[in-house]
Enzyme design. Structure first.
Site, PDB file in Angstrom:
ATOM      1  N   ASP A 346       0.847  -1.184   0.000  1.00  0.00           N
ATOM      2  CA  ASP A 346       0.000   0.000   0.000  1.00  0.00           C
ATOM      3  C   ASP A 346       0.893   1.249   0.000  1.00  0.00           C
ATOM      4  O   ASP A 346       1.899   1.289   0.716  1.00  0.00           O
ATOM      5  CB  ASP A 346      -0.864  -0.038   1.268  1.00  0.00           C
ATOM      6  CG  ASP A 346      -1.911   1.048   1.291  1.00  0.00           C
ATOM      7  OD1 ASP A 346      -2.735   1.080   0.369  1.00  0.00           O
ATOM      8  OD2 ASP A 346      -1.889   1.872   2.229  1.00  0.00           O
ATOM      9  N   GLU A 375       1.457   0.332  -4.910  1.00  0.00           N
ATOM     10  CA  GLU A 375       0.955   1.601  -5.433  1.00  0.00           C
ATOM     11  C   GLU A 375       2.156   2.522  -5.584  1.00  0.00           C
ATOM     12  O   GLU A 375       2.762   2.913  -4.581  1.00  0.00           O
ATOM     13  CB  GLU A 375      -0.038   2.221  -4.448  1.00  0.00           C
ATOM     14  CG  GLU A 375      -1.347   1.464  -4.334  1.00  0.00           C
ATOM     15  CD  GLU A 375      -2.326   2.155  -3.375  1.00  0.00           C
ATOM     16  OE1 GLU A 375      -3.455   2.429  -3.776  1.00  0.00           O
ATOM     17  OE2 GLU A 375      -1.940   2.438  -2.225  1.00  0.00           O
TER      18      GLU A 375
END
Ligand code: CA
Length: 663
Positions: A346, A375
């Protein structure tokens, strides 16, 4: 983009402003670095050793309890100072299944009683650690657990799933609703008789199940899991499975065993397992990190406040040796103890490139087929210099690590910042170059005009496995909702065409294909984009849609099978992509056509033509001479050939994908 906890973060921000870190960044550099690999709790039947790193502490207490919550301490013990800022205590006797907390005295003040950051398991709601005999948590046959074979990262088709979403709906037919065990059930059906759950995922044909955070997070009360829902991006205990997904959160052994049972069953079903990890921030700044080394594990602004590059009120400092060490140890522990096959980071852009590469090296030493991606962006300003961030732009510096391709995603359906904007599949022909960028796997290709690509004006992937191609994920609206919102006047039939074209692009492009769970049955969250704490009624998969949209499911399934049977769609190197993938002159800005030539990547088909018509009207295209057959059109997939296609001009229906081949 990460909108997971905007409201929550405002609250946390208010809290964090009043909590001043104990020391400024410069002094953290003077902290000793602990070099051993034995932090945490080491159990044997004869004795247990407790060890934590707390360099600024003047005293550390250890309390032993009978339960994970409530009751008085059975023993209160004092730790002894060890080397390099560590404290330790060895206790004789068998402490198996006893619970414990540490408490540090820093600057004359006793901080909160908490488990250590290395805790392998905790009691209910993560308040106390538990002394665990890991061997005894192994399900029968665990030693013989075998991962499904994986040759190349580009062979991967990911299915992004929240543990609870799979089974929570009454129409799932699954007994263990919202639990790890829900993923182990077979023979489950919706009321209309269509397979659900694990059987459904298997028959869809994906290779990897990516689970949203399934480590211990804060927001769901484990004593009453039904009362609240959360995606789980609020970490509490990083090395522990989440208790609300276990059938008994009070007994630390149960969550470990059931997590392993889930992995074992998925492996036996031909599916690899990826864990979504969230080291970039903690649930709040009263974290376990801060109870033993206040401030150290976080980044700060010049004024000493917590910096907030995550949008969640704090951000961790991967560049500090003990945070880097913790992250590496944590993922390696999950990989070894739980046999995991991949990690999704993340807000990976919050982490520094060196830490991510160290993680990659450590994990690939354990198993070179472990897949790592994240990400490639941040959600706010971070003090970490841009050239050190593990962002998309620096992807080529990341070793065997992939990033999400938002250029393609927004090329397909329209930009994230304006939910009403249209994409290539809804007739926005000026986004064609962003789609072409995804088709080539985000690598350098002479026929892509990078100046016209959505966000990246350059090819950021060194190799095609570095791009995660997707049309939607848990963040934002589902693909179906997004298409509806941005095409208010379109009929359901037209929206279905757009949906099928969207993932036909993903599933034929070079790189790694990624599907948001339920996309294959037109999943809806009823227009709720940031559903991080919406109830099950918004988030749970509605299995009636599988029957209602059976043709869509079959189309997705057919495309996945096509990808798996035809290596031309998953070339492992940029060099091969450049040699075998050539765009054709489609004669229309809203039509993309390309060839995969000369048995690309050993494909049984000699030549392949792929055509995407994003226009809302039919178009003609000239097919070169050859013995062409059609394998895909807007409505169906048939690898044996739907019909032969003569050379010359053919009609390409509005809003649809075509695949032609020559044997
Ligand atoms: Ca929890």
């Amino acid at each position: 983009m990460n909108l997971k906890a905007i409201l929550a973060s405002i609250f946390i921000l208010v809290l964090s402003v009043s909590f001043k870190p104990a020391a400024k960044a410069q002094t953290y550099d003077n902290y000793p670095v602990y070099s051993g690999n034995d932090l945490g709790v080491s159990w044997s039947p004869a004795q247990t050793t407790f060890k934590i790193w707390s360099p600024s502490a003047t005293a550390v207490k250890l309390r032993l309890y009978a339960a994970g919550d409530g009751g008085k301490a059975l023993h209160v013990l004092t730790l002894e100072k060890a080397t390099d800022g560590a404290w330790k205590k060895t206790v004789k006797g068998n402490l198996k299944n006893l619970y414990y907390t540490f408490q540090a005295q820093i600057n004359g003040r006793w901080l909160k009683e908490r488990p250590d950051v290395y805790a392998k398991v905790v009691g209910v709601n993560g308040k106390r650690g538990m002394v665990v005999d890991l061997q005894s948590t192994n399900p029968a046959g665990w030693a013989g657990d075998k991962k499904p074979v994986l040759k190349n990262f580009t062979d991967i088709v990911i299915y992004e799933l929240h543990v609870r979403d799979l089974s929570a709906n009454p129409n799932s037919g699954i007994k263990h609703k919202g639990k790890f065990l829900g993923l182990t059930e077979t023979g489950t059906k919706n009321p209309e008789g269509a397979p659900t759950g694990l059987d459904h995922i298997r028959s869809l044909g994906v290779t990897h199940v990516h689970l949203l955070p399934s480590f211990d997070y804060n927001s769901v009360d484990e004593t009453n899991p039904g009362a609240k829902y959360n995606w789980g991006y609020d970490p509490l205990n990083y090395n522990v499975p989440e208790g609300s997904y276990s059938t008994n959160p009070y007994d630390g052994n149960v969550r470990i065993k059931e997590f392993k049972e889930m992995v074992q069953k998925l492996h036996a079903s031909g599916l690899r397992v990826i864990l979504d990890v969230v080291y970039n921030h903690t649930s709040d700044t009263s974290s376990n990190f801060n109870q033993f080394v206040p401030g150290y594990f976080y980044r700060h602004t010049d004024k000493g406040a917590y910096s907030n590059g995550t949008g969640c009120g704090n951000e961790t400092a991967s560049e500090r040796p003990m945070m880097r060490k913790f992250m590496i140890a944590s993922v390696c522990y999950w990989a070894k103890e739980y046999h995991l096959d991949g990690f999704r980071f993340d807000l990976m852009g919050i982490h520094d490139v060196k830490t991510m590469n160290d993680i990659s090296a450590a994990l690939h030493k354990i198993d070179p087929t472990i897949f790592i991606y994240g990400e490639g962006w941040t959600a706010g300003n971070t003090p970490l210099p841009e050239d050190q961030r593990a962002v998309k732009k620096n992807a080529a510096k990341l070793n065997k690590i992939a990033v999400f391709n938002d250029d393609l995603r927004d090329g397909i359906h329209g930009g994230w910042s304006d939910v009403k904007s249209k994409g290539f599949v809804s007739g926005q022909s000026d986004l064609a170059e962003s789609v072409k960028f995804g088709i080539v796997g985000s690598v350098e290709h002479s026929q892509v005009d990078y100046n016209k690509v959505n966000y990246s004006k350059a090819p950021w992937a060194a190799e095609p496995y570095q791009t995660i191609n997707y049309a939607s994920c848990h963040d934002d609206n589902t693909l179906w909702d997004r298409l509806k919102i941005s095409n208010l006047n379109a009929s359901e039939a037209d929206l279905i065409k757009m949906d099928k074209l969207s993932n036909a692009i993903v599933l034929t492009s070079q790189g790694v294909a990624f599907l948001h769970a339920g996309a294959e049955m037109l999943r809806t969250k009823h227009g709720v984009a940031n559903s991080f704490e919406s109830p099950d009624s918004i988030n749970a998969l509605d299995w009636s849609r599988k029957t209602k949209y059976k043709a869509v499911f079959n189309y997705y399934k057919g495309l996945i099978a096509l990808r798996k049977h035809h290596p031309a769609f998953r070339m492992p190197s940029a060099e091969m992509v450049r040699a075998h993938l050539h765009f054709m002159d489609s004669g229309d800005p809203g039509v993309i056509a390309y060839q995969l030539n000369n048995n690309a990547n050993g494909d049984p088909w000699k030549n392949i033509i792929v055509i995407f018509n994003g226009n809302q009207s039919d178009k003609k295209i000239i097919i070169p001479k050859g013995d062409w057959k059609m394998a895909v059109n807007g409505s169906t997939v048939n690898e044996k050939g739907i019909k032969p296609i003569g050379p010359g001009e053919i009609n390409i229906a509005a809003t649809s994908a075509y695949v032609l081949y020559e044997e």
